[in-house]
Scaffold this active site. Sequence first.
Site, PDB file in Angstrom:
ATOM      1  N   ASP A 270       6.260 -19.861  62.010  1.00 45.59           N
ATOM      2  CA  ASP A 270       7.701 -19.666  62.082  1.00 45.59           C
ATOM      3  C   ASP A 270       8.173 -19.665  63.534  1.00 45.59           C
ATOM      4  O   ASP A 270       7.637 -18.933  64.358  1.00 45.59           O
ATOM      5  CB  ASP A 270       8.056 -18.325  61.423  1.00 45.59           C
ATOM      6  CG  ASP A 270       9.512 -18.247  61.008  1.00 45.59           C
ATOM      7  OD1 ASP A 270      10.367 -18.606  61.832  1.00 45.59           O
ATOM      8  OD2 ASP A 270       9.788 -17.848  59.873  1.00 45.59           O
TER       9      ASP A 270
ATOM     10  N   CYS B 142      14.556 -19.401  57.964  1.00 45.23           N
ATOM     11  CA  CYS B 142      13.282 -19.197  57.266  1.00 45.23           C
ATOM     12  C   CYS B 142      13.216 -19.762  55.849  1.00 45.23           C
ATOM     13  O   CYS B 142      12.503 -20.715  55.569  1.00 45.23           O
ATOM     14  CB  CYS B 142      12.952 -17.704  57.235  1.00 45.23           C
ATOM     15  SG  CYS B 142      12.720 -16.961  58.860  1.00 45.23           S
TER      16      CYS B 142
ATOM     17  N   LYS C  48       2.686 -15.930  54.803  1.00 45.66           N
ATOM     18  CA  LYS C  48       4.117 -16.022  54.562  1.00 45.66           C
ATOM     19  C   LYS C  48       4.467 -17.257  53.738  1.00 45.66           C
ATOM     20  O   LYS C  48       4.170 -18.379  54.130  1.00 45.66           O
ATOM     21  CB  LYS C  48       4.859 -16.067  55.898  1.00 45.66           C
ATOM     22  CG  LYS C  48       6.373 -15.990  55.771  1.00 45.66           C
ATOM     23  CD  LYS C  48       7.021 -15.857  57.148  1.00 45.66           C
ATOM     24  CE  LYS C  48       8.532 -15.699  57.040  1.00 45.66           C
ATOM     25  NZ  LYS C  48       9.162 -15.500  58.371  1.00 45.66           N
TER      26      LYS C  48
ATOM     27  N   HIS D  57      31.481 -24.485  72.447  1.00 45.37           N
ATOM     28  CA  HIS D  57      31.981 -24.899  71.136  1.00 45.37           C
ATOM     29  C   HIS D  57      32.250 -23.632  70.321  1.00 45.37           C
ATOM     30  O   HIS D  57      31.474 -22.668  70.381  1.00 45.37           O
ATOM     31  CB  HIS D  57      30.927 -25.769  70.442  1.00 45.37           C
ATOM     32  CG  HIS D  57      31.394 -26.408  69.175  1.00 45.37           C
ATOM     33  ND1 HIS D  57      31.405 -25.725  67.977  1.00 45.37           N
ATOM     34  CD2 HIS D  57      31.877 -27.655  68.909  1.00 45.37           C
ATOM     35  CE1 HIS D  57      31.864 -26.528  67.032  1.00 45.37           C
ATOM     36  NE2 HIS D  57      32.161 -27.700  67.569  1.00 45.37           N
TER      37      HIS D  57
ATOM     38  N   ASP E 263      -2.303 -22.406  65.004  1.00 45.75           N
ATOM     39  CA  ASP E 263      -0.918 -22.602  64.891  1.00 45.75           C
ATOM     40  C   ASP E 263      -0.616 -23.237  63.568  1.00 45.75           C
ATOM     41  O   ASP E 263      -0.313 -24.337  63.434  1.00 45.75           O
ATOM     42  CB  ASP E 263      -0.388 -23.301  66.059  1.00 45.75           C
ATOM     43  CG  ASP E 263       1.053 -22.918  66.348  1.00 45.75           C
ATOM     44  OD1 ASP E 263       1.748 -23.869  66.569  1.00 45.75           O
ATOM     45  OD2 ASP E 263       1.424 -21.789  66.294  1.00 45.75           O
TER      46      ASP E 263
ATOM     47  N   HIS F  28       9.125 -22.545  63.175  1.00 49.45           N
ATOM     48  CA  HIS F  28      10.031 -23.556  62.870  1.00 49.45           C
ATOM     49  C   HIS F  28      10.595 -23.793  64.132  1.00 49.45           C
ATOM     50  O   HIS F  28      10.230 -24.798  64.550  1.00 49.45           O
ATOM     51  CB  HIS F  28      10.600 -23.012  61.880  1.00 49.45           C
ATOM     52  CG  HIS F  28      11.542 -22.250  61.363  1.00 49.45           C
ATOM     53  ND1 HIS F  28      12.746 -22.167  61.823  1.00 49.45           N
ATOM     54  CD2 HIS F  28      11.423 -21.579  60.254  1.00 49.45           C
ATOM     55  CE1 HIS F  28      13.344 -21.486  61.067  1.00 49.45           C
ATOM     56  NE2 HIS F  28      12.608 -21.131  60.090  1.00 49.45           N
TER      57      HIS F  28
END
Length: 533
Positions: free
Chosen positions: A46, A86, A134, A257, A297, A298
Site C-alpha cells: 500500500d 485503498c 491485507k 486548483h 515489496d 499504491h
Amino acid sequence: MPGGGPLGWARLVLLLVAAAPWAGARPRPGASGGQPRLSVVLVACDSLDGRLTFYPGNQTVDLPFINFMKRYGTVFLNTYTNSPICCPSRAAMWSGLFTHLTESWNNFKGLDPGYVTWMDLMEKHGYHTQKYGKLDYTSGHHSVSNRVEAWTRDVDFLLRQEGRPMVNLTGDRKHVRVMEADWRNTDKAVNWIKNEAINLTQPFVLYLGLNLPHPYPSPYAGENFGSSTFLTSPYWLEKVTYEAIKIPKWSSLSEMHPVDYYSSYTKNCTGEFTKQEVRNIRAFYYAMCAETDAMLDHGELAMEHRQFYKMSMYEGSSHVPLLVMGPGIKSQQQIPNVVSLVDIYPTMLDIARIPVPQNLSGYSLIPLLHGKAENVVSPRGHRPSWVLSEFHGCNVNSSVYMLRTGKWKYITYSDGHSVLPQLFDLTADPDELTNIAVKFPAMVHSLDKILRSIINYPKVSSSVQDYNKRQFISWKQSLGQNYSNVIANLRWHQDWLKEPKKYENAIDKWLCQRMVTSSAISWCTLNTCGCAV
C-alpha cells in the site's frame, strides 16, 4: 516553507513474482502441449510510489529486492491505479472492472461479499489458493470517520480530517521489524511455500498483502489524529540518501486548483512547513519503502503538491509499481505502455490458461511481457492506448476522472463544467506544476471526448452524490439522539467543536437539497432534516 505542502500518495504496488512451473502440477485437461501450468506469487503493498522502481526516484533509497527484480525481470514504467485509495483500488484489481462498474465508491463501499475474483476462478480450475495479509476489497470496512467524510464531501464546509503529518523515530540501529504485522504475514507466506506448497500436486497462487508503506495511525485525541505518522527506525533511515531527496515545489495557496486546496486543507497541509520538515517526512516515507522492499515489496504523495497520503491523480498518488519476474520473462526489460490494476485479473487467468471473460475492463499483460502486443488481438480488439482512473471518496470534494494517454494526463471533475479541468504534459512537466488546459483547448476537447466514450462521467458523479446522501441519511437515523455527539467527535473534532451548530446546519442544508432519485424526495418529506416541507 510558505506555499508548500507535505507528501502525497495513493497507489497499490504489485509484484508478480516467481511464476514458475510447479514440479508436481498435473497438466490441465486440453491444455496446449500438456505443459504444467505456472504457479504465481502476487505481492501487493500500500502506498508505494511507482516512480521508485525507475530513475530518478530510485536514487533516494536503497531498494535491493526491487533492483533484483528489475535485473532479472520486467518493470512496467507506466502502471496506474484505477482509483487512488485503498479499497476501491483493490476492488479494481480483484474484479478486473473499472470503479464505476463495481460502484466501489469509497473505503466503505467495495465489492459485495461473494464476488467472483480471479483467485476464485483459478481455484475452480484446479489451483491451490492461499492468501495472507491485507485484502481490503469488500464493503463494510474502515473507520466511521472515513466513510462520513466521504459521504459529506459536498457539504458547504471545510474541516481538517487529519492530523498535521509528522515523523516518529523508534528503536535503534538494530530495530528491523518496525511494522510487525506485515513481517508476521511475510513469515507465514514464506513458511507456507517452504513447508506446504512444496508438497502440492497442483499449481498454486499465493497472495501477500502488505500495509506498508502506508502511514501509521496518529493518536486520536489532540492535534495529531488520523493516519498521518511516518514511523521508522534508524536501521531503515540509514538506507535513505538525504542529499538526494527532492523538495517538491508548491503553488501558493491562492493559485491552487480548488479541489487540490480542499484536499490539502482536509489533510491539514495548508499551514507552514519548513524545508527540513518536508525533507524529514519524505525521508521517513522512503525508509518505510525500504522496509517494505525487504519483505518483497499504491502510491504516496509524501508532501508533493502540498499533500500526503493518496486520493489524488498526481503521479505520486496514481502511478504505481508493477514488476514481473519468472520463466519466459525477459531480464532488464522496461515496458513503457500505459497499464492499470484492472489488467491483473485477465493476466492471472491468462497465466493459468483459463478463458478470460469478455466483460472485463482490463487486458492481459502477457502479450506485452512477450513483446507481441502489436500482433495479438483479443476478441475485444487491441489493447487501448489509455488508462482510466477515478476517485469518489474522502479528502476530495468532487468526483475526479483521469485519462492518461501518451504524454498527456487529463483530469476532469464532477459534471465536466462546474470545476476547471487540468491538463499536464508529463514529458515537459513531469512534476505536474503547470496546468495547460486553457492553453490547449483542442487537446482538452479531444481527450474529454475519449473519456466520455469510456464513461458517462457526469451521470456517474450524480449517482455518487445520490449514494452519499442516502448513506448519510441512513447512518444519521441509526444514531437517533446520539447523532450530534457522534458526528462532533469524528476525526474533524478539533474544528467541529468550535462551531458545532454551524456545521450541523450546513449538513441540514445539504440534506434538504433535491436529489436526482425519488428516494431523496421521500426522505425529505419525512422532515427528519428539519427543512420546511
